[in-house]
Design a protein around this motif. Structure first.
Motif, PDB file in Angstrom:
ATOM      1  N   UNK A  37      35.270   0.993  59.662  1.00 20.86           N
ATOM      2  CA  UNK A  37      35.049   0.111  58.361  1.00 20.86           C
ATOM      3  C   UNK A  37      35.641   0.859  57.111  1.00 20.86           C
ATOM      4  N   UNK A  38      34.624   2.264  57.434  1.00 22.25           N
ATOM      5  CA  UNK A  38      34.780   3.460  56.112  1.00 22.25           C
ATOM      6  C   UNK A  38      36.445   4.531  56.292  1.00 22.25           C
ATOM      7  N   UNK A  39      36.456   3.936  57.880  1.00 28.00           N
ATOM      8  CA  UNK A  39      37.230   4.916  57.913  1.00 28.00           C
ATOM      9  C   UNK A  39      38.793   4.068  58.389  1.00 28.00           C
ATOM     10  N   UNK A 119      29.207  12.424  65.882  1.00 26.07           N
ATOM     11  CA  UNK A 119      28.291  12.845  66.010  1.00 26.07           C
ATOM     12  C   UNK A 119      27.672  12.940  64.385  1.00 26.07           C
ATOM     13  N   UNK A 120      26.324  12.909  64.015  1.00 25.24           N
ATOM     14  CA  UNK A 120      26.203  12.764  62.708  1.00 25.24           C
ATOM     15  C   UNK A 120      27.146  13.470  61.874  1.00 25.24           C
ATOM     16  N   UNK A 121      26.817  12.486  60.705  1.00 22.83           N
ATOM     17  CA  UNK A 121      27.748  12.975  59.821  1.00 22.83           C
ATOM     18  C   UNK A 121      27.535  12.919  57.978  1.00 22.83           C
ATOM     19  N   UNK A 122      27.743  13.781  57.496  1.00 21.57           N
ATOM     20  CA  UNK A 122      27.296  13.948  56.363  1.00 21.57           C
ATOM     21  C   UNK A 122      29.078  13.756  55.473  1.00 21.57           C
ATOM     22  N   UNK A 123      28.621  12.497  54.652  1.00 21.94           N
ATOM     23  CA  UNK A 123      30.070  12.384  53.725  1.00 21.94           C
ATOM     24  C   UNK A 123      29.406  12.304  52.200  1.00 21.94           C
ATOM     25  N   UNK A 124      30.547  13.284  51.383  1.00 21.30           N
ATOM     26  CA  UNK A 124      31.047  13.568  49.750  1.00 21.30           C
ATOM     27  C   UNK A 124      32.405  12.678  49.097  1.00 21.30           C
ATOM     28  N   UNK A 125      32.895  11.983  49.654  1.00 20.42           N
ATOM     29  CA  UNK A 125      33.945  11.985  49.055  1.00 20.42           C
ATOM     30  C   UNK A 125      34.769  12.639  50.040  1.00 20.42           C
ATOM     31  N   UNK A 126      35.383  13.610  49.459  1.00 19.91           N
ATOM     32  CA  UNK A 126      36.399  14.191  51.000  1.00 19.91           C
ATOM     33  C   UNK A 126      35.866  15.006  51.852  1.00 19.91           C
ATOM     34  N   UNK A 127      34.785  15.852  51.240  1.00 19.26           N
ATOM     35  CA  UNK A 127      33.723  16.303  52.233  1.00 19.26           C
ATOM     36  C   UNK A 127      33.430  15.792  53.243  1.00 19.26           C
ATOM     37  N   UNK A 128      33.482  16.269  54.126  1.00 18.02           N
ATOM     38  CA  UNK A 128      32.330  15.568  55.253  1.00 18.02           C
ATOM     39  C   UNK A 128      32.131  16.723  56.270  1.00 18.02           C
ATOM     40  N   UNK A 129      30.599  16.683  56.673  1.00 17.90           N
ATOM     41  CA  UNK A 129      30.360  17.621  57.532  1.00 17.90           C
ATOM     42  C   UNK A 129      29.839  17.326  58.579  1.00 17.90           C
ATOM     43  N   UNK A 130      30.271  17.521  60.073  1.00 14.41           N
ATOM     44  CA  UNK A 130      30.033  16.584  60.948  1.00 14.41           C
ATOM     45  C   UNK A 130      28.809  17.915  62.082  1.00 14.41           C
ATOM     46  N   UNK A 131      27.505  17.236  62.358  1.00 20.27           N
ATOM     47  CA  UNK A 131      26.293  17.707  63.263  1.00 20.27           C
ATOM     48  C   UNK A 131      26.584  17.537  64.326  1.00 20.27           C
ATOM     49  N   UNK A 132      26.293  18.018  65.341  1.00 20.66           N
ATOM     50  CA  UNK A 132      26.400  17.825  66.716  1.00 20.66           C
ATOM     51  C   UNK A 132      25.598  18.484  67.571  1.00 20.66           C
ATOM     52  N   UNK A 158      33.165  14.730  43.597  1.00 22.79           N
ATOM     53  CA  UNK A 158      33.733  15.116  41.491  1.00 22.79           C
ATOM     54  C   UNK A 158      34.280  16.312  42.001  1.00 22.79           C
ATOM     55  N   UNK A 159      33.278  17.510  42.180  1.00 27.10           N
ATOM     56  CA  UNK A 159      33.885  18.851  43.305  1.00 27.10           C
ATOM     57  C   UNK A 159      34.553  19.137  44.094  1.00 27.10           C
ATOM     58  N   UNK A 164      40.542  19.684  44.441  1.00 28.24           N
ATOM     59  CA  UNK A 164      41.759  19.292  44.917  1.00 28.24           C
ATOM     60  C   UNK A 164      42.803  19.093  43.593  1.00 28.24           C
ATOM     61  N   UNK A 165      42.525  17.941  42.651  1.00 26.85           N
ATOM     62  CA  UNK A 165      43.430  18.271  41.537  1.00 26.85           C
ATOM     63  C   UNK A 165      43.885  19.455  41.174  1.00 26.85           C
ATOM     64  N   UNK A 166      43.072  20.246  41.832  1.00 35.59           N
ATOM     65  CA  UNK A 166      43.346  21.951  40.953  1.00 35.59           C
ATOM     66  C   UNK A 166      44.340  22.589  41.933  1.00 35.59           C
ATOM     67  N   UNK A 167      44.219  22.641  43.740  1.00 31.32           N
ATOM     68  CA  UNK A 167      45.358  22.714  43.943  1.00 31.32           C
ATOM     69  C   UNK A 167      46.712  22.438  43.838  1.00 31.32           C
ATOM     70  N   UNK A 168      46.269  21.270  43.068  1.00 29.84           N
ATOM     71  CA  UNK A 168      47.639  20.435  43.831  1.00 29.84           C
ATOM     72  C   UNK A 168      48.849  21.055  42.453  1.00 29.84           C
ATOM     73  N   UNK A 169      47.504  21.269  41.513  1.00 31.37           N
ATOM     74  CA  UNK A 169      48.714  21.646  39.533  1.00 31.37           C
ATOM     75  C   UNK A 169      48.700  23.307  40.458  1.00 31.37           C
TER      76      UNK A 169
END
Length: 215
Positions: A37-39, A119-132, A158-159, A164-169
Motif C-alpha cells: 500500500x505504501x508503494x 529486503x529489510x528497508x529503511x525509508x526516509x521520504x525519498x531515501x530508501x536503504x535496503x538490507x538483504x 527534509x534533506x 531534489x528541489x535544488x537539483x531542479x533549480x
C-alpha cells in the motif's frame, strides 16, 4: 526458482497502480500488505480470515478482499503475488501457479520457492536503504536495518526534499555542466543536516548561497 547459492540482483520496483495479490490474512500478510500500500499498489488479499488491521483497511477501501480460501483464478491477472499463509501446502500451490504464469512470486516461508525476496528497508521520504542477506538470515537484516534507522533519522526526509528541489533549480538555471556538478557537490559538504536538526535550516538562504541569486 531460487536455490541456496542464488545471487540476487538488487532492484526497485514501481508498483504504482499494479495489481498485487497477498494470499493470507495473518500478521505476516498484514506487514506485506502495508508495504504494498505504501508503494501505491492495487492490492487484493485472499483469505477467509484477516487481522483487525487488514479488516479496517478493507472497510476503508484501501484494498480489495476475497474472503475465501485460495483458488488460482483469483491471482491469474496479478503482476506480483505473495504467499503468506500458515499452510505450507497452500503456499506451495500459490508458488506453483504463479511460477507457471511467469508472475513475480514471493513465498514467505520458503525463499527457495520465490523468484524475488523482500529486503529489510529503511525509508526516509525519498531515501530508501535496503538490507538483504540473500535469505541467509532475515533476522540479521532486521538488526542491521534497526541500526541504520538510528543513524539515518527523520531529518533525511527534509534533506532529500531540499536536495531534489535544488537539483531542479540547478538544471533550470545553470548552463555549464561543470558548474552544475560543482554546486551539487558543494551542497553535500555543507552541514545542512545539522541545521535541520537544530532548527536553523533556511532553504531560501541556502539557495541564494549556492546559486548566487535569491529565490
Amino acid at each position: 526458482m531460487s536455490t541456496d547459492n542464488s545471487t540476487y540482483y538488487p532492484i526497485l520496483l514501481n508498483l504504482n497502480g499494479k495489481s498485487c495479490v497477498v494470499v493470507g490474512g495473518g500478521r505476516v500478510a498484514e506487514r506485506k500488505i502495508a508495504a504494498l500500500l505504501e508503494a501505491k499498489a492495487k492490492v487484493t488479499v485472499i483469505s477467509p480470515e484477516v487481522t483487525p488491521i487488514i479488516s479496517e483497511w478493507l472497510a476503508m477501501g484501501k484494498l480489495e478482499g476475497i474472503m475465501e480460501g485460495y483458488d488460482s483464478q483469483y491471482s491469474s491477472d496479478a503482476y506480483l503475488v505473495i504467499a503468506a499463509t500458515d499452510s505450507t501446502e497452500v503456499n506451495e500451490c500459490v508458488y506453483i501457479d504463479s511460477a507457471a504464469r511467469g508472475q513475480l512470486i514471493n513465498r514467505v516461508d520458503c525463499p527457495e520457492q520465490s523468484n524475488f525476496i523482500v529486503p529489510a528497508v529503511v525509508r526516509r521520504g525519498k531515501l530508501s536503504i535496503a538490507v538483504s542477506t540473500d535469505g541467509a538470515s532475515p533476522l540479521l537484516a532486521v538488526e542491521i536495518r534497526q541500526k541504520l534507522e538510528q543513524e539515518y533519522g527523520e531529518e533525511y526526509e527534509l534533506y532529500l526534499d531540499f536536495l531534489g528541489e535544488l537539483r531542479l533549480l540547478v538544471q533550470d538555471q545553470v548552463l555549464e555542466a561543470q558548474e552544475r556538478k560543482r554546486i551539487l557537490k558543494t551542497v553535500l559538504e555543507l552541514d545542512v543536516l545539522g541545521s535541520i536538526r537544530n532548527g536553523s535550516f533556511n532553504k531560501m538562504r541556502l539557495f541564494e548561497k549556492l546559486l548566487g541569486v535569491a529565490k
